[in-house]
Motif scaffolding. Structure first.
Motif, mmCIF file in Angstrom:
data_model
loop_
_atom_site.group_PDB
_atom_site.id
_atom_site.type_symbol
_atom_site.label_atom_id
_atom_site.label_comp_id
_atom_site.label_asym_id
_atom_site.label_seq_id
_atom_site.Cartn_x
_atom_site.Cartn_y
_atom_site.Cartn_z
ATOM 1 N N TRP A 42 85.466 72.456 15.016
ATOM 2 C CA TRP A 42 85.586 72.710 16.423
ATOM 3 C C TRP A 42 85.360 71.478 17.365
ATOM 4 O O TRP A 42 85.480 71.449 18.261
ATOM 5 N N ALA A 43 85.048 70.347 16.416
ATOM 6 C CA ALA A 43 84.899 68.905 17.208
ATOM 7 C C ALA A 43 86.338 68.127 17.215
ATOM 8 O O ALA A 43 86.657 67.561 16.208
ATOM 9 N N THR A 44 87.119 68.707 18.047
ATOM 10 C CA THR A 44 88.581 68.268 18.207
ATOM 11 C C THR A 44 88.606 67.249 19.357
ATOM 12 O O THR A 44 87.887 67.111 20.397
ATOM 13 N N TYR A 45 89.894 66.608 19.533
ATOM 14 C CA TYR A 45 90.058 65.369 20.417
ATOM 15 C C TYR A 45 91.627 65.488 20.536
ATOM 16 O O TYR A 45 92.359 65.322 19.678
ATOM 17 N N SER A 46 91.878 65.389 21.746
ATOM 18 C CA SER A 46 93.590 65.088 21.891
ATOM 19 C C SER A 46 93.618 63.939 22.696
ATOM 20 O O SER A 46 93.277 63.955 23.904
ATOM 21 N N ALA A 47 94.123 62.823 21.943
ATOM 22 C CA ALA A 47 94.018 61.364 22.431
ATOM 23 C C ALA A 47 95.248 61.026 23.492
ATOM 24 O O ALA A 47 96.476 62.050 23.180
ATOM 25 N N ASP A 48 95.283 60.535 24.641
ATOM 26 C CA ASP A 48 96.188 60.193 25.445
ATOM 27 C C ASP A 48 97.159 59.030 24.687
ATOM 28 O O ASP A 48 98.203 58.952 25.103
ATOM 29 N N GLY A 49 96.521 58.229 23.990
ATOM 30 C CA GLY A 49 97.249 57.366 23.526
ATOM 31 C C GLY A 49 96.467 56.527 22.003
ATOM 32 O O GLY A 49 95.236 56.511 22.206
ATOM 33 N N LEU A 50 97.271 56.503 20.886
ATOM 34 C CA LEU A 50 96.781 55.736 19.691
ATOM 35 C C LEU A 50 97.546 54.599 19.548
ATOM 36 O O LEU A 50 98.915 54.762 19.665
ATOM 37 N N PRO A 51 96.932 53.485 18.874
ATOM 38 C CA PRO A 51 97.904 52.451 18.817
ATOM 39 C C PRO A 51 98.933 52.608 17.682
ATOM 40 O O PRO A 51 98.676 53.077 16.569
ATOM 41 N N VAL A 52 99.887 51.723 17.895
ATOM 42 C CA VAL A 52 100.735 51.566 16.755
ATOM 43 C C VAL A 52 100.372 50.428 15.924
ATOM 44 O O VAL A 52 100.257 49.453 16.604
ATOM 45 N N GLY A 53 100.199 50.608 14.627
ATOM 46 C CA GLY A 53 99.703 49.294 13.931
ATOM 47 C C GLY A 53 98.059 49.514 13.790
ATOM 48 O O GLY A 53 97.512 50.790 13.842
ATOM 49 N N GLU A 54 97.417 48.569 13.506
ATOM 50 C CA GLU A 54 96.035 48.561 12.972
ATOM 51 C C GLU A 54 94.925 48.462 13.975
ATOM 52 O O GLU A 54 93.715 48.475 13.828
ATOM 53 N N ALA A 55 95.387 48.241 15.145
ATOM 54 C CA ALA A 55 94.291 47.905 16.210
ATOM 55 C C ALA A 55 93.269 49.087 16.290
ATOM 56 O O ALA A 55 93.839 50.404 16.427
ATOM 57 N N PRO A 56 92.172 49.043 16.168
ATOM 58 C CA PRO A 56 91.229 49.950 16.057
ATOM 59 C C PRO A 56 90.427 50.446 17.512
ATOM 60 O O PRO A 56 89.527 50.314 17.901
ATOM 61 N N VAL A 57 91.564 51.020 18.066
ATOM 62 C CA VAL A 57 91.519 51.295 19.675
ATOM 63 C C VAL A 57 92.004 52.575 19.952
ATOM 64 O O VAL A 57 92.885 52.894 19.501
ATOM 65 N N ARG A 58 91.531 53.295 21.020
ATOM 66 C CA ARG A 58 92.294 54.632 21.610
ATOM 67 C C ARG A 58 92.285 54.499 22.884
ATOM 68 O O ARG A 58 91.532 53.575 23.679
ATOM 69 N N LEU A 59 93.292 55.044 23.537
ATOM 70 C CA LEU A 59 93.658 55.123 25.016
ATOM 71 C C LEU A 59 93.224 56.348 25.774
ATOM 72 O O LEU A 59 93.628 57.458 25.119
ATOM 73 N N GLU A 60 92.529 56.409 26.931
ATOM 74 C CA GLU A 60 92.307 57.570 27.562
ATOM 75 C C GLU A 60 93.170 57.004 28.924
ATOM 76 O O GLU A 60 92.624 55.897 29.331
ATOM 77 N N ILE A 61 93.700 58.058 29.584
ATOM 78 C CA ILE A 61 94.540 57.639 30.862
ATOM 79 C C ILE A 61 93.814 58.687 31.957
ATOM 80 O O ILE A 61 93.757 59.876 31.681
ATOM 81 N N LYS A 62 93.388 58.075 33.021
ATOM 82 C CA LYS A 62 93.108 58.683 34.247
ATOM 83 C C LYS A 62 93.805 58.533 35.424
ATOM 84 O O LYS A 62 94.056 57.227 35.731
ATOM 85 N N ALA A 63 93.963 59.374 36.078
ATOM 86 C CA ALA A 63 94.709 59.156 37.584
ATOM 87 C C ALA A 63 93.968 60.140 38.652
ATOM 88 O O ALA A 63 94.431 61.115 39.140
ATOM 89 N N PRO A 64 92.763 59.610 38.842
ATOM 90 C CA PRO A 64 91.827 60.279 40.032
ATOM 91 C C PRO A 64 92.588 60.562 41.452
ATOM 92 O O PRO A 64 93.397 59.789 41.604
ATOM 93 N N GLY A 65 92.459 61.397 42.021
ATOM 94 C CA GLY A 65 93.111 61.691 43.197
ATOM 95 C C GLY A 65 92.507 61.157 44.264
ATOM 96 O O GLY A 65 91.673 60.020 44.316
ATOM 97 N N ILE A 66 92.897 61.607 45.422
ATOM 98 C CA ILE A 66 92.390 60.850 46.879
ATOM 99 C C ILE A 66 90.839 60.826 46.809
ATOM 100 O O ILE A 66 90.169 60.109 47.604
ATOM 101 N N HIS A 67 90.071 61.722 45.996
ATOM 102 C CA HIS A 67 88.843 61.895 46.382
ATOM 103 C C HIS A 67 88.049 61.002 45.511
ATOM 104 O O HIS A 67 86.683 60.919 45.687
#
Length: 177
Positions: A42-67
């Motif tokens: 039940w502990a799942t995650y949908s990543a916005d981006g994972l690296p191509v290659g060996e970089a130990p990093v993941r990407l989260e993208i946010k586009a907050p609104g005018i507030h």
């Protein structure tokens, strides 16, 4: 039916992923599958981006609104982001078992890059709370009492509430747990 906030994120995300790749020097791709934590399905995650290659990093993208307020965000390169985003990145790091998260946030037309490292104490607390929620509510089919936006649940406060969101690092130890 989607909201304007959801549409903004859905339509901008592919371009912001490319822009974040350029700004970080790490090529990211949107994964096609949801990632599942090995011990708890039940502990799942949908990543916005994972690296191509060996970089130990993941990407989260946010586009907050005018507030969104610039006061809710620290300087690029730091981990000073609103608490709900910090927790989302931390959950993704726990599930993917990667060491570093990159949060790319489009704020005022500028793509800001923030770096969030794994925090084992925060992960343990989030996992304990998630396990308790599953055991007390999901499995027995008992909905929790509504608590949206109250002071005891600051991490779940909607950004349009009267009180502004807080940066994770600005939360007291009690508020972090």
């Amino acid at each position: 039916e989607t909201t304007e906030d959801q549409d903004r994120g859905n339509f901008l995300e592919p371009s912001l992923l490319k822009w974040a790749s350029k700004k970080t020097g790490i090529e990211f791709l949107k994964p096609m599958n949801t990632i599942v934590y090995p011990d708890w399905p039940w502990a799942t995650y949908s990543a916005d981006g994972l690296p191509v290659g060996e970089a130990p990093v993941r990407l989260e993208i946010k586009a907050p609104g005018i507030h969104a307020s610039l006061e809710d965000w620290g300087q690029p390169g730091t981990d000073e982001v609103p608490a709900d985003y910090h927790c989302q990145v931390s959950w993704g790091l726990m599930v993917t078992r990667l060491k570093k998260g990159v949060l790319a946030a489009l704020i005022g037309g500028e793509l800001r890059i923030y770096n969030i490292a794994r925090n084992p104490e925060l992960e343990a607390e989030m996992l304990a709370r998630a396990k308790a929620f599953v055991e007390h509510h999901v499995l027995p089919g008992i909905p929790p009492e509504p608590t949206w936006g109250d002071d005891a649940n600051i991490l779940r406060r909607h950004p349009r509430n009267e009180k502004p969101a807080k940066k994770f690092n600005a939360l007291s130890p009690a508020e972090r747990m």
